[in-house]
Design a protein around this motif. Sequence first.
Motif, PDB file in Angstrom:
ATOM      1  N   ALA A 122      55.044 -36.534  25.285  1.00 23.13           N
ATOM      2  CA  ALA A 122      56.505 -36.413  25.250  1.00 23.13           C
ATOM      3  C   ALA A 122      57.156 -36.158  26.611  1.00 23.13           C
ATOM      4  N   PHE A 123      56.405 -35.554  27.543  1.00 23.13           N
ATOM      5  CA  PHE A 123      56.980 -35.122  28.823  1.00 23.13           C
ATOM      6  C   PHE A 123      56.608 -36.045  29.972  1.00 23.13           C
ATOM      7  N   CYS A 124      55.916 -37.149  29.678  1.00 22.72           N
ATOM      8  CA  CYS A 124      55.303 -37.966  30.738  1.00 22.72           C
ATOM      9  C   CYS A 124      56.050 -39.273  30.953  1.00 22.72           C
ATOM     10  N   ALA A 125      56.361 -39.563  32.224  1.00 23.32           N
ATOM     11  CA  ALA A 125      57.112 -40.772  32.566  1.00 23.32           C
ATOM     12  C   ALA A 125      56.297 -42.041  32.296  1.00 23.32           C
ATOM     13  N   VAL A 160      41.372 -37.414  42.014  1.00 22.58           N
ATOM     14  CA  VAL A 160      41.680 -37.022  40.633  1.00 22.58           C
ATOM     15  C   VAL A 160      42.229 -38.235  39.887  1.00 22.58           C
ATOM     16  N   PHE A 161      41.722 -38.453  38.690  1.00 21.45           N
ATOM     17  CA  PHE A 161      42.251 -39.532  37.844  1.00 21.45           C
ATOM     18  C   PHE A 161      43.451 -38.978  37.072  1.00 21.45           C
ATOM     19  N   MET A 162      44.517 -38.699  37.819  1.00 19.69           N
ATOM     20  CA  MET A 162      45.702 -38.107  37.206  1.00 19.69           C
ATOM     21  C   MET A 162      46.949 -38.917  37.508  1.00 19.69           C
ATOM     22  N   GLY A 163      46.744 -40.181  37.875  1.00 22.50           N
ATOM     23  CA  GLY A 163      47.882 -41.067  38.048  1.00 22.50           C
ATOM     24  C   GLY A 163      48.225 -41.694  36.704  1.00 22.50           C
ATOM     25  N   MET A 164      48.647 -42.939  36.748  1.00 20.43           N
ATOM     26  CA  MET A 164      49.041 -43.579  35.497  1.00 20.43           C
ATOM     27  C   MET A 164      47.832 -43.903  34.634  1.00 20.43           C
ATOM     28  N   GLY A 165      48.006 -43.696  33.316  1.00 21.83           N
ATOM     29  CA  GLY A 165      46.993 -44.163  32.377  1.00 21.83           C
ATOM     30  C   GLY A 165      45.997 -43.107  31.933  1.00 21.83           C
ATOM     31  N   GLU A 166      45.235 -43.474  30.924  1.00 21.91           N
ATOM     32  CA  GLU A 166      44.214 -42.588  30.358  1.00 21.91           C
ATOM     33  C   GLU A 166      42.838 -43.163  30.731  1.00 21.91           C
ATOM     34  N   PRO A 167      42.159 -42.529  31.690  1.00 16.93           N
ATOM     35  CA  PRO A 167      40.911 -43.109  32.192  1.00 16.93           C
ATOM     36  C   PRO A 167      39.852 -43.321  31.109  1.00 16.93           C
ATOM     37  N   VAL A 196      37.858 -36.418  36.539  1.00 12.99           N
ATOM     38  CA  VAL A 196      38.450 -37.321  35.551  1.00 12.99           C
ATOM     39  C   VAL A 196      39.275 -36.477  34.587  1.00 12.99           C
ATOM     40  N   SER A 197      40.534 -36.844  34.422  1.00 10.62           N
ATOM     41  CA  SER A 197      41.435 -36.082  33.554  1.00 10.62           C
ATOM     42  C   SER A 197      41.720 -36.877  32.283  1.00 10.62           C
ATOM     43  N   THR A 198      41.604 -36.220  31.144  1.00  5.48           N
ATOM     44  CA  THR A 198      41.793 -36.925  29.874  1.00  5.48           C
ATOM     45  C   THR A 198      42.574 -36.071  28.889  1.00  5.48           C
ATOM     46  N   VAL A 199      43.242 -36.751  27.959  1.00  7.80           N
ATOM     47  CA  VAL A 199      43.909 -36.044  26.876  1.00  7.80           C
ATOM     48  C   VAL A 199      42.903 -35.523  25.856  1.00  7.80           C
ATOM     49  N   GLY A 200      41.636 -35.940  26.015  1.00  8.33           N
ATOM     50  CA  GLY A 200      40.618 -35.472  25.077  1.00  8.33           C
ATOM     51  C   GLY A 200      40.004 -36.603  24.252  1.00  8.33           C
ATOM     52  N   ILE A 219      40.814 -31.477  31.094  1.00  3.31           N
ATOM     53  CA  ILE A 219      41.382 -31.869  29.800  1.00  3.31           C
ATOM     54  C   ILE A 219      42.833 -31.408  29.735  1.00  3.31           C
ATOM     55  N   SER A 220      43.722 -32.340  29.394  1.00  4.08           N
ATOM     56  CA  SER A 220      45.138 -32.005  29.237  1.00  4.08           C
ATOM     57  C   SER A 220      45.323 -31.361  27.871  1.00  4.08           C
ATOM     58  N   ILE A 221      45.477 -30.050  27.859  1.00  3.57           N
ATOM     59  CA  ILE A 221      45.587 -29.322  26.595  1.00  3.57           C
ATOM     60  C   ILE A 221      47.063 -29.208  26.187  1.00  3.57           C
ATOM     61  N   HIS A 222      47.846 -28.585  27.034  1.00  7.23           N
ATOM     62  CA  HIS A 222      49.316 -28.516  26.906  1.00  7.23           C
ATOM     63  C   HIS A 222      49.860 -27.781  25.691  1.00  7.23           C
ATOM     64  N   ALA A 223      49.044 -27.516  24.679  1.00 11.73           N
ATOM     65  CA  ALA A 223      49.504 -26.734  23.524  1.00 11.73           C
ATOM     66  C   ALA A 223      48.278 -26.109  22.892  1.00 11.73           C
ATOM     67  N   TYR A 259      47.574 -27.440  31.743  1.00 13.11           N
ATOM     68  CA  TYR A 259      48.590 -26.939  30.814  1.00 13.11           C
ATOM     69  C   TYR A 259      49.952 -27.006  31.505  1.00 13.11           C
ATOM     70  N   VAL A 260      50.774 -27.977  31.113  1.00 18.87           N
ATOM     71  CA  VAL A 260      52.122 -28.116  31.680  1.00 18.87           C
ATOM     72  C   VAL A 260      53.036 -27.121  30.979  1.00 18.87           C
ATOM     73  N   LEU A 261      53.670 -26.276  31.747  1.00 15.53           N
ATOM     74  CA  LEU A 261      54.546 -25.270  31.140  1.00 15.53           C
ATOM     75  C   LEU A 261      55.935 -25.853  30.867  1.00 15.53           C
ATOM     76  N   ILE A 289      50.534 -25.982  35.202  1.00 15.09           N
ATOM     77  CA  ILE A 289      51.255 -26.984  35.992  1.00 15.09           C
ATOM     78  C   ILE A 289      52.747 -26.872  35.711  1.00 15.09           C
ATOM     79  N   PRO A 290      53.549 -26.708  36.764  1.00 13.97           N
ATOM     80  CA  PRO A 290      54.991 -26.720  36.522  1.00 13.97           C
ATOM     81  C   PRO A 290      55.423 -28.125  36.085  1.00 13.97           C
ATOM     82  N   LEU A 291      56.338 -28.194  35.152  1.00 15.27           N
ATOM     83  CA  LEU A 291      56.832 -29.505  34.711  1.00 15.27           C
ATOM     84  C   LEU A 291      57.495 -30.197  35.881  1.00 15.27           C
ATOM     85  N   HIS A 292      57.104 -31.444  36.102  1.00  6.54           N
ATOM     86  CA  HIS A 292      57.755 -32.253  37.114  1.00  6.54           C
ATOM     87  C   HIS A 292      59.029 -32.799  36.501  1.00  6.54           C
ATOM     88  N   PRO A 293      60.178 -32.464  37.057  1.00  3.67           N
ATOM     89  CA  PRO A 293      61.410 -32.948  36.431  1.00  3.67           C
ATOM     90  C   PRO A 293      61.444 -34.468  36.538  1.00  3.67           C
TER      91      PRO A 293
HETATM   92  N1  SAH Z   1      45.911 -39.469  30.822  1.00 13.21           N
HETATM   93  C1  SAH Z   1      45.256 -38.453  31.596  1.00 13.21           C
HETATM   94  C2  SAH Z   1      45.481 -38.565  33.099  1.00 13.21           C
HETATM   95  C3  SAH Z   1      46.884 -38.884  33.599  1.00 13.21           C
HETATM   96  S1  SAH Z   1      48.128 -37.649  33.523  1.00 13.21           S
HETATM   97  C4  SAH Z   1      45.661 -37.089  31.119  1.00 13.21           C
HETATM   98  O1  SAH Z   1      46.622 -36.988  30.373  1.00 13.21           O
HETATM   99  O2  SAH Z   1      44.984 -36.118  31.434  1.00 13.21           O
HETATM  100  C5  SAH Z   1      47.612 -36.372  34.611  1.00 13.21           C
HETATM  101  C6  SAH Z   1      48.236 -35.039  34.266  1.00 13.21           C
HETATM  102  O3  SAH Z   1      49.653 -35.013  34.542  1.00 13.21           O
HETATM  103  C7  SAH Z   1      48.095 -34.683  32.788  1.00 13.21           C
HETATM  104  O4  SAH Z   1      47.663 -33.363  32.629  1.00 13.21           O
HETATM  105  C8  SAH Z   1      49.515 -34.890  32.291  1.00 13.21           C
HETATM  106  O5  SAH Z   1      49.756 -34.206  31.123  1.00 13.21           O
HETATM  107  C9  SAH Z   1      50.325 -34.390  33.471  1.00 13.21           C
HETATM  108  N2  SAH Z   1      51.740 -34.758  33.431  1.00 13.21           N
HETATM  109  C10 SAH Z   1      52.323 -35.824  32.867  1.00 13.21           C
HETATM  110  N3  SAH Z   1      53.660 -35.787  33.022  1.00 13.21           N
HETATM  111  C11 SAH Z   1      53.937 -34.665  33.706  1.00 13.21           C
HETATM  112  C12 SAH Z   1      55.144 -34.057  34.187  1.00 13.21           C
HETATM  113  N4  SAH Z   1      56.323 -34.618  33.974  1.00 13.21           N
HETATM  114  N5  SAH Z   1      55.044 -32.882  34.838  1.00 13.21           N
HETATM  115  C13 SAH Z   1      53.839 -32.313  35.074  1.00 13.21           C
HETATM  116  N6  SAH Z   1      52.671 -32.833  34.668  1.00 13.21           N
HETATM  117  C14 SAH Z   1      52.714 -33.996  33.983  1.00 13.21           C
END
Ligand code: SAH
Length: 360
Positions: A122-125, A160-167, A196-200, A219-223, A259-261, A289-293
């Motif tokens: 929901a929070f990801c561009a 870090v595999f934290m750019g676009m996409g789900e590795p 490698v970063s994954t939603v799980g 692992i992107s937990i977030h909740a 964990y994005v706050l 992780i602070p939310l990136h506006p």
């Molecule tokens: N699909 C993988 C890797 C890409 S996203 C994953 O979800 O882990 C890399 C990280 O950036 C993830 O933890 C993701 O939740 C986080 N992220 C996405 N949008 C964000 C935002 N607006 N602010 C901060 N972190 C964000």
Amino acid sequence: MTEKVNLLDLVPDEAERRLREFAVAHGEAAYRGAQVARRLWTNPAPTFERMSELPRAFRELLADHFSLPRLEAVARQRSADGTEKFLFRLPDGEAIESVAIPEGSRTTLCISSQAGCALQCAFCATGRMGFARNLAVWEIAGQVREMRLLDPPIAITNIVFMGMGEPMMNWKAVDPVLTILNASNGMGIGARHITVSTVGVLPGIEALAARPEQFRLAISIHAPSDALRRELMPINVKYPLAEVIEAARAFDRRVTFEYVLLGGVNDAVEHALQLGRLAKDCGAFVNLIPLHPGGALEFKPSTPERTVAFARELRRAGVEVAIRKSRGVDIAAACGQLRVERLGRRPPRRPDQDGHIQVA
Ligand code: SAH
């Protein structure tokens, strides 16, 4: 004429083997194989033409039979904090991003594994632009290669595999990319410096665990509950929290929880207590992780007070935690943001149309 072999789609040993055979078949010494292979990743050359240590005729022969494709950088932005963001255009017109983040003696490159993403967090561009396609091996590893080809080059120490996409939904390509990044005849980056970063995605976590190298898993937990996680991350329906936590526990190296706050959404003391139990359960390190506006306008970042209180609760529960700084905010350097700014959004597609899992 048969199609040229793309040397950047092969793991280094395989590229070297083919180049050696090619050299011998064309009357050159066998050592030319290793010599050319070094110019793919370790000390990359932009073209065969520029491999001036080789005889000219052999360079021409190589160019006739092999390809060495480049990623075209169409934008490069530098943040006041030194973070640099690259937008690369791919041969079919798709665009992907990489972000270089300097910190002390290290520079981490955040790379993309897919053009777009099917997961719609929901929070990801990136989720908002929908899924276009998986990246090829050379398009993923090429992002790191391009840093070495810059003048002056950027020395990347961590990936870090934290750019676009789900590795983990492009494991078929990510698997050999890990080899290219790590191999001493590839980029030579230590496995512990590659995350490698994954939603799980469970099959992907298992495949990473099965590799003998010490690659890291985030692992992107977030909740901390299924109910909330489902709202923020639709993938939780397919891979529920309990199973993800179990996979993290089974992973034989230490796992990081991302964990994005999100202010007023997942940042209450109660959430911290729940998250603390989960993290403790599998010995995970927590990155707050602070939310990136710009990711999503309906969310706002947690206040600094909330953030500190959240971290304190986790520490009290015996969990190691770091509060990440937001980097490159002035250049929209969060997952997918530069591309969205430049190229507009595409209508989102539903995850089940494209969310095929590809595990080798
Ligand atoms: N699909 C993988 C890797 C890409 S996203 C994953 O979800 O882990 C890399 C990280 O950036 C993830 O933890 C993701 O939740 C986080 N992220 C996405 N949008 C964000 C935002 N607006 N602010 C901060 N972190 C964000």
